[in-house]
Scaffold this active site. Structure first.
Site, short mmCIF file in Angstrom:
data_model
loop_
_atom_site.label_atom_id
_atom_site.label_comp_id
_atom_site.label_asym_id
_atom_site.label_seq_id
_atom_site.Cartn_x
_atom_site.Cartn_y
_atom_site.Cartn_z
N HIS A 265 36.03 38.21 75.00
CA HIS A 265 34.86 37.50 74.49
C HIS A 265 35.23 36.70 73.24
CE1 HIS A 265 30.39 37.14 74.09
NE2 HIS A 265 30.70 36.97 72.82
N GLU A 266 35.86 37.36 72.29
CA GLU A 266 36.19 36.70 71.04
C GLU A 266 37.32 35.68 71.20
OE1 GLU A 266 34.19 36.97 68.64
OE2 GLU A 266 33.08 38.59 69.61
N GLU A 295 29.02 30.55 72.49
CA GLU A 295 28.77 31.71 73.34
C GLU A 295 29.18 31.43 74.78
OE1 GLU A 295 27.59 35.74 73.74
OE2 GLU A 295 28.04 34.47 72.01
#
Length: 526
Positions: A265-266, A295
């Protein structure tokens, strides 16, 4: 030769970029390395930098230079005109919020965050309620001032601070289409998956082994460790600027996928930040295009690619190498069923890909009511429980698992939550176009060739910085305006592959479909 007004502006905003970069790294340090007893010192440092940024943006000099540069913008290149537009946007938002309000807001949210943590730990909303009321009052003041300055509704002015280019009307349209299909889709998927539950992933995995795995995965994805690093924090986040990006994750010995999915995700966000145009790196036009786009890059890598069979096929040997795991539970198909398991849960951070948008839509509706004054802050806990019972078929048993679970409102981030759901929709639409253009996409992912993925993203998303609006970026990259339809097609193909009779084949680009809203499942207690 004297510098032109525009060139002088570039110098001023280069200073602003340096201040913000320092602020970002101080925040990273506070979460990763700073001694707890240094919090008050760090607070003073951050406040001083925030004051410098505000003073620079609101100075008569910057306003004068903007007006002069605009008078001669025909002499500028396209990217410079876009940069000038972003400079004015930042200036207008800063001038609309006087320093006195900024200071009051910072103090109120700082105290509210502390009280929120105490209230969450003690499951006692009353400890937090008066502080949230103050934050809400200040947020209303801020929204009203921004509304007049930006010619937007108050709530749209708040959204603009996080995801510029989107309005409440856009969100209402998208969420309405999602809301019509989601209850039926969630119920169908849960029923189908109940017939083939995954084998449990038993055992503990040391943090050192998980870190070794994460680093190997990041290297394969192309993360440049000479310009960034991975650390551990209480929650996963990414900080930094182009050329120096810090990624963190949270390790759990009982579940190695908590950290690995957090890393994916990061890393998605980090690769976006690192892929921004180098030539514009210290100017507003070289920044990301808002939280919804940020996002989308995180979710594309974590949810869409990272929870796919091709990616798990590539990952499987690395799991054996770094974690020493073996057996049927660690086969690709069982891992896939584990990572795509759909469950109704009260906590947003634990939600799966299908139920997550419901969490966001509930928060979106509640925060609008709070800001409008139709929902008193004191009534938030019951309104929260009622909304989840109606929308997701469960009723949180405690406020800690209800309205106290997120810090966003405590720190004044009203208008932030929609970016999470927008990110999901954007990710799906980008993925649909990416796959249509990349003939061997699955084969490349399955063999660890990620270059094509990131080259497409750099060309269509990262490399454009903030030179165009988010809506224009999506239109150009995919050939269509943002719609709920690609996400619905993606979700149904992924989660109903074994039960095509539940899928809707004629979802159009507005997200419309013939299935009406159905009642939620019988309430559960979480």
């Amino acid at each position: 030769m004297a510098l032109s007004p525009y060139q002088q502006l570039e110098q001023e905003f280069r200073r602003l970029h340096a201040f913000r970069g320092a602020t970002s790294l101080l925040r990273w340090d506070a979460a990763v390395m700073m001694p707890r007893g240094s919090a008050d010192v760090r607070g003073e440092q951050l406040a001083a930098l925030d004051a410098e940024c505000h003073a620079l943006l609101t100075s008569p000099k910057v306003s004068r230079l903007i007006e002069r540069a605009q008078a001669n913008q025909s002499q500028l290149e396209d990217w410079q005109r876009a940069n000038l537009r972003e400079m004015r946007r930042e200036r207008d938002r800063a001038i609309a919020t006087p320093l006195a309000l900024v200071t009051r807001f910072a103090r109120a949210t700082s105290l509210a965050e502390v009280r929120w943590l105490e209230a969450r730990q003690e499951n006692n909303f009353a400890l937090f309620s008066p502080h949230l009321e103050e934050v809400v009052a200040l947020t209303r003041d801020k929204a009203a001032l921004l509304s007049k300055a930006l010619d937007l509704t108050p709530y749209d002015a708040l959204i603009d601070g996080f995801s510029p280019g989107f309005l409440g009307a856009d969100l209402d349209h998208l969420f309405r289409h999602l809301g019509r299909r989601l209850p039926t889709l969630i119920r169908a998927v849960i029923d189908v998956q109940a017939e083939r539950p995954p084998l449990p992933l038993d055992g503990k995995v040391s943090l050192s082994k998980q870190r070794s795995l994460a680093l190997d995965v990041m290297r394969a994805l192309g993360f440049p460790f000479h310009r960034g690093r991975l650390d551990e924090a209480s929650h996963a986040f990414t900080e930094g600027v182009w050329g120096d990006v810090r990624v963190t994750t949270r390790f759990d010995t009982r579940d190695p996928f908590t950290s690995l999915m957090g890393v994916l995700h990061e890393t998605g966000q980090a690769m976006y930040d690192l892929g921004l145009p180098e030539a514009w790196r210290d100017q507003p036009v070289g920044r990301d295009r808002g939280m919804a786009l940020e996002e989308s890059q995180s979710l594309l890598l974590e949810m869409v690619v990272g929870r796919s069979r091709p990616f798990l096929q590539w990952l499987r040997p690395l799991l054996e190498k770094h974690l020493g795991v073996a057996g049927p539970a660690w086969d690709v198909e069982n891992l896939y069923r584990t990572l795509t398991r759909v469950r109704r849960s009260a906590v947003r951070a634990d939600a799966d890909e299908l139920t997550y948008p419901v969490h966001i839509m509930v928060r979106y509706e509640l925060e609008k009511q709070i800001l409008e004054g139709t929902l008193p802050v004191r009534d938030l806990p019951e309104a929260w429980r009622a909304a989840f019972e109606s929308r997701l078929g469960l009723r949180p048993s405690t406020d800690s698992e209800g309205c106290l679970q997120d810090v966003h409102w405590a720190i004044g981030s009203f208008g932030y939550f929609p970016s999470y759901a927008l990110g999901s929709l954007i990710a799906a639409q980008l993925y649909e176009s990416l796959r249509a253009e990349a003939e061997h996409f699955d084969a490349d992912i399955a063999t660890g060739r990620f270059t094509g993925l990131f080259e497409w993203l750099r060309q269509n998303v990262h490399g454009r910085g903030a030179s165009v609006s988010a809506q224009e970026l999506i239109q150009t990259a995919t050939g269509k305006p943002l719609s709920a339809a690609p996400w619905l097609r993606y979700a149904e193909a992924k989660y109903l592959e074994d039960a095509p009779e539940f899928a809707i084949s004629d979802i159009d680009e507005t997200g419309e479909h013939p299935i009406p809203q159905v009642a939620a499942a019988a309430p559960e207690t979480h």
